[in-house]
Structures are given as C-alpha cells and as structure tokens.
Design an enzyme around this catalytic site. Sequence first.
Site, short mmCIF file in Angstrom:
data_model
loop_
_atom_site.label_atom_id
_atom_site.label_comp_id
_atom_site.label_asym_id
_atom_site.label_seq_id
_atom_site.Cartn_x
_atom_site.Cartn_y
_atom_site.Cartn_z
N CYS A 2 21.85 -30.17 2.10
CA CYS A 2 21.82 -30.86 3.39
C CYS A 2 21.86 -32.38 3.18
O CYS A 2 21.43 -32.90 2.16
CB CYS A 2 20.61 -30.51 4.23
N ARG A 27 27.16 -32.38 0.72
CA ARG A 27 25.84 -31.77 0.54
C ARG A 27 25.63 -30.56 1.44
O ARG A 27 24.66 -29.82 1.28
CB ARG A 27 24.75 -32.80 0.82
N TRP A 76 23.45 -27.35 5.06
CA TRP A 76 23.72 -26.18 4.24
C TRP A 76 22.63 -25.18 4.59
O TRP A 76 21.45 -25.43 4.39
CB TRP A 76 23.67 -26.52 2.75
N ASN A 102 15.67 -31.92 5.17
CA ASN A 102 16.30 -31.33 3.99
C ASN A 102 15.18 -30.70 3.18
O ASN A 102 14.21 -31.37 2.83
CB ASN A 102 17.01 -32.41 3.16
N GLY A 103 15.29 -29.40 2.90
CA GLY A 103 14.25 -28.73 2.13
C GLY A 103 13.89 -27.41 2.76
O GLY A 103 14.63 -26.85 3.57
N GLU A 505 32.37 -21.51 -18.04
CA GLU A 505 32.69 -22.58 -17.08
C GLU A 505 34.02 -22.33 -16.39
O GLU A 505 34.16 -22.56 -15.18
CB GLU A 505 32.69 -23.93 -17.80
N LYS A 509 34.38 -21.99 -12.33
CA LYS A 509 35.27 -22.82 -11.52
C LYS A 509 36.16 -21.96 -10.63
O LYS A 509 36.36 -22.26 -9.46
CB LYS A 509 36.13 -23.71 -12.42
N GLU A 512 34.08 -20.42 -7.81
CA GLU A 512 33.58 -21.39 -6.84
C GLU A 512 34.62 -21.76 -5.78
O GLU A 512 34.28 -21.87 -4.60
CB GLU A 512 33.13 -22.67 -7.56
N HIS A 528 32.51 -3.90 -26.23
CA HIS A 528 31.21 -3.27 -26.00
C HIS A 528 30.96 -2.99 -24.52
O HIS A 528 29.81 -2.99 -24.08
CB HIS A 528 30.09 -4.15 -26.58
N LYS A 625 26.89 -29.59 -3.04
CA LYS A 625 26.97 -30.32 -4.30
C LYS A 625 25.63 -30.36 -5.03
O LYS A 625 25.56 -30.19 -6.23
CB LYS A 625 27.47 -31.74 -4.03
#
Length: 630
Positions: A2, A27, A76, A102-103, A505, A509, A512, A528, A625
């Site tokens: 947020c 955010r 968010w 925010n939180g 990574e 990517k 995402e 395996h 982010k």
Amino acid sequence: MCGIVALVGSREAAPQLLEGLRQLEYRGYDSAGLAVVDATDEHLRCIRARGKLANLTERVEREGAPGQCGIGHTRWATHGKPEERNAHPHLSGDAAVAVVQNGIIENHRSLREDLEATGVVFRSETDTEVIPHLIDAALQVLVSDGGELGGPLLLEAVQQVLPKLQGAYAIAVIWNRAPGALVVARKAAPLLIGLGEGEFLCASDTPALAGFTRTILPMEDGEVALLSPLGVELYDQNGRRRQRMPSVLSGTDHMVDKRDYRHFMLKEIHEQPETAQLWVARHLPQGLPADAPVALPFEPSFYAGIERVEILACGTSRHAALVGAHLLEQFAGIPTAVHYASEFRYSPPPLAPHTLTIGVTQSGETADTLAALAMEAHRRNDHPDPAYASRQLGVTNRPESSLARQVPNILDIGAGIEVGVAATKTFLGQLLAFYGLTMAFAARRNSRSRDEIGTLVSELRRLPEQLQLLVDLHDKRCEAFAHRFAETQDVIFLGRGINYPIALEGALKLKEISYIHAEGYPAGEMKHGPIALLDARVPVVSIAVPGVVFDKVLSNAQEAKARDAQLIGVAPEGPDTGLFDELLPVPEVSEWISPLLTVVPMQLLSYHIAAHRGLDVDQPRNLAKSVTVE
C-alpha cells in the site's frame, strides 16, 4: 504494501495527492482513494475508486475535491476484496474523521465487536475501518470535556487510540473540525515526512516526494506527528516531544521516469550495465592494495572473528542470497546458511558463536526480514556468552529505509529507484554486493590466493561491457522468440551449482509477470520425480556454462530432450551446446561470475512473453513492490 500520501499546506491538496499516489502505485493498485478537508466549510470530501489510479483521477477531476489538507492511498488488498467499499480512506460514522493505513491491525476483530456493541455500523471488510471509529469516539469525549477544536485535540485522540491497536501500521488522519492539521503515526511500517516551505507531505516512500522536496524526516517506530502549515510536532509513544534533525535525499534516487521504454521493467533491465558500471567504479577502483581488493564501507574489525554467516531474505532477494551463500562458502570458505525470513521467525536454528547475520531486502522495508533480524538480535544479545553477540549487516537499495535504522552496518547496492514490481537491476545489485563481500572475506581469511582474487576482480571489471552486449542481443532475440509461448502453461528451469538459484529466479520472473506456471529445479534432481511432468508441451530452460558441473548439466538436458520437451539453452555457443532446440547465448566466462550474465536472458524472455500476452508487466496482479506486512 500500500502507498500513503498526506499533505497539509497552502495549495490545493488533491493534485499533489494524486501525483504522489502515481509515484507510489507500484506499492499497490487494487484500488485508490483520497479525502480532503475544505477549510471554508469544514467539509470532508472522500472519493474512492476500484482498480488503477486512473479511475480515481477521473472521478476527482469530474467531482472535485477542494481543500489544502488531505490524505491519499493506493491499496494492495489484505483484509477485504479489492472493491470500492474496501478502498481507503475509511471514515467514521459521521464522516468527520478519515484514515488511511498501511499495515495490518491484528486485533481488528475484537475491536470491531466492541464498537458494534456501541452501535457502530461498519461499511467495509477491512481491518482499517476500526481506526476512524475509535478516533471519532475519543474526539467526542474530548470535545464534550471542553477540549478546544483543532490539531492538538486530534493529536490527543490519536495518541489515546494507538495503544489499542496491535500489529504493524502507518496511518494518516484528518478531521473536518481541524482543517489545517494532519496527524500521522507509524509502528513497524515505513513513513516519512517531507519538509517544504509552509507545507508538509507525508508518504510511505521517497518517490512520492519527487518535485516536492529533498529534505525528509523519517519517522521511527512508535512516533506520532502533528503537521500543520506552521511546522511539525514530533512525539514518541509515551507522548514526549522529540527533536531530530532532518536528512537530505541524495542524487535523483527518488525520481521516477520511464523515458522512452514501453515498461519500467524493460527500462530497468536495460539499466543493468550502468548498475554494474557504477558498482565497479565505487567498489573496484584502480589502485586498491592486494590485501584489500574491494572497497567496502566497513572497518577491518567488521570482518574479524566471523566464522559463520546466516542470511535472511524473501523472494528474489533470497535467490540472490543463495548465490551469495555459494560464493561465501566455495570461494571465501565461510559456512553459510540461507533462510526464508518468514520461516526463520518461527523456527530459528540453534545459535552458533561468531556469526554474522545478513538481511537482504531491496526496499529495506520487508516486514518478515526486519522482524527476523530484530528477533535474532534480541536472542543473541540475551545470550551470556559474548561470542554469541549479535553482528548484523543489511543489504539494500534504500539506505534511508527502516533496515538502515535497525542494523548497524549497511551495504547500499546503489541501483537507483526500481519501479517494476519484478526485480531486475536490484537483483543484479544484490548479487554484486555478495561478490564484494566474498572477495573481502577471501582476502582477509587467505582462503584464496591473490591471483585467484585478482582474476575475479578483472572479470568483474569487464562485466558492464558484457552486460550491454547481452541486453542488446537478447532484447531483440527474446522479443522474436516470445510468440512461441502463446499457449504455454508450464515451464521448467534447470540449473546446477552457482546457477541453480538463477533457475529459481528465472521461474519466479516468468510466474510473476506472465502468470505461466514455472518451477526451478537443480538439474540433477529432475530424474527424482519432476521428470514425470515433461512432454512436448512443457519447455525446459537449462542453464549450462563451462565449469565443474557443465557435463552433468548437458547430460540432464539430454534426459529432458528424450521426453520430447522443447529444450532452451542459456549457454555459450559451441559444439557442446548444439543439443538445444533454441539457444540464448551468453559469453564464455568463469563459472564464478556466470550468474551475473545468465540471469539476463531469463529476465528478457519473461518480459517479452508477458508483453506479447498484453499483460501489465509493471503491475502484475496480486503483487506489490514492497511487502511491508507479514
């Protein structure tokens, strides 16, 4: 998560609030809203909209929001679906108090039940809505007791309410009967005050201050501030007045500019050669002594006596940490463990003496990492043996962040502001930070010869040029290649040794930003179990660079090809790599520095697949982010 913006001053608040929210939309972008108090009639006007900030902007331009004091929020979602009724700001029942947060208020259910018992009707599903109702109730008591209307009374009401809130939060509050006052508070969530001339802007992050000021006052845990055109009054959690000097933002790190690129992510991928060049200039200047081959901002005592390293991180930062752990163990000879910060808090390993704990977070605000570091420092400093005392280092792109105020040593990766939610140039910066630490420890521990360290230094100095060639090559190649993934639903990424984290990574990517299911595996683990997933519809991306595991990786790739998988290689051109159906070539370098290069084709392939699908690359669904909530 947020984004919060709040302004009090002498000019119209709404335009500045919208611009600040635009800079902070990375955010959170589920919904957005603002509330402004008009001093002429003490009317509090609140406008909210679901979805991207453009929807809110359109409504504000159409409906108007006059006034010089206001708060804004881009969300968010945590509690409650991303609908307009759950968007911030949230109001008290009489619409006299507005709050953005925010939180997470962890005890919101019990607070809600208590308020509902008094007749309060809730309009949203959010945890935040309890705050304006609590503040409004406190104000009613204070006013009935003869309190003088205005900012000091609002401050007193907020100070009464904050001890009732459990969790992490940053809040901004306005009241229609104090049209020239704004109260802000923080606990374990970022919030900073920008100091202008006769006006003050409070925000979650520095980009919101672009064009407003470079002079900032970061708030500390438990602090509350009253802002008015006359100045800032800062108080600690016990109500004591505090005095602290502001700081000045350096350079243009708080500016956001996409330039001519289609997306911020593409721009930031293209900025990686510059990121590397700046790192080389700062940390590998010519003329360094052989016994100190890298320039880091630490005294020799920082390295003394360290026998073990543990690294705490999440997401992409954890992948950088895994590369760092390989380097620290295999090159510098230091036993190193990497932990998910979110898990470390609840199942920490037994304490070991002479341990350096490293927290890695590009924003410096990742809640899990900050909490894990705090918990680890507490349990170490409680140990009676000084050999177990806390020694901590933070690796971040934001040296003005909460991390920098929490740990004694900071390594600034200096990548500049990164807006794209999917980290690219900050990942490179984190990797480079670990290369610097590795060379420093190797030199001081004599775990590698001067020639071996010197060879690594020479290779790193050539990195910016190699990155530039790679970015230019693969931007075009991956754009042409992306259309082949139009119907792809699953992708496997393989790597071994130091490049296994790069496989992780690469998969992250792709997940995402393209929403294609992807997984990274150690190449030797395919047989395996995961090999059962393979058929002609599942592409396999294999990282194969010359080194101790090169032949093994090629053998594992052959196993995938034998199951009809389309085989994509990230490898140097040559006869050994002819087995790949498609090659994303990288230069032949030592295995030590290969992760710095093999990651680039992964980034560009993911970017172009997502762009080809018409997706919002910079603001992928359900992500933000900076993860500032647990």
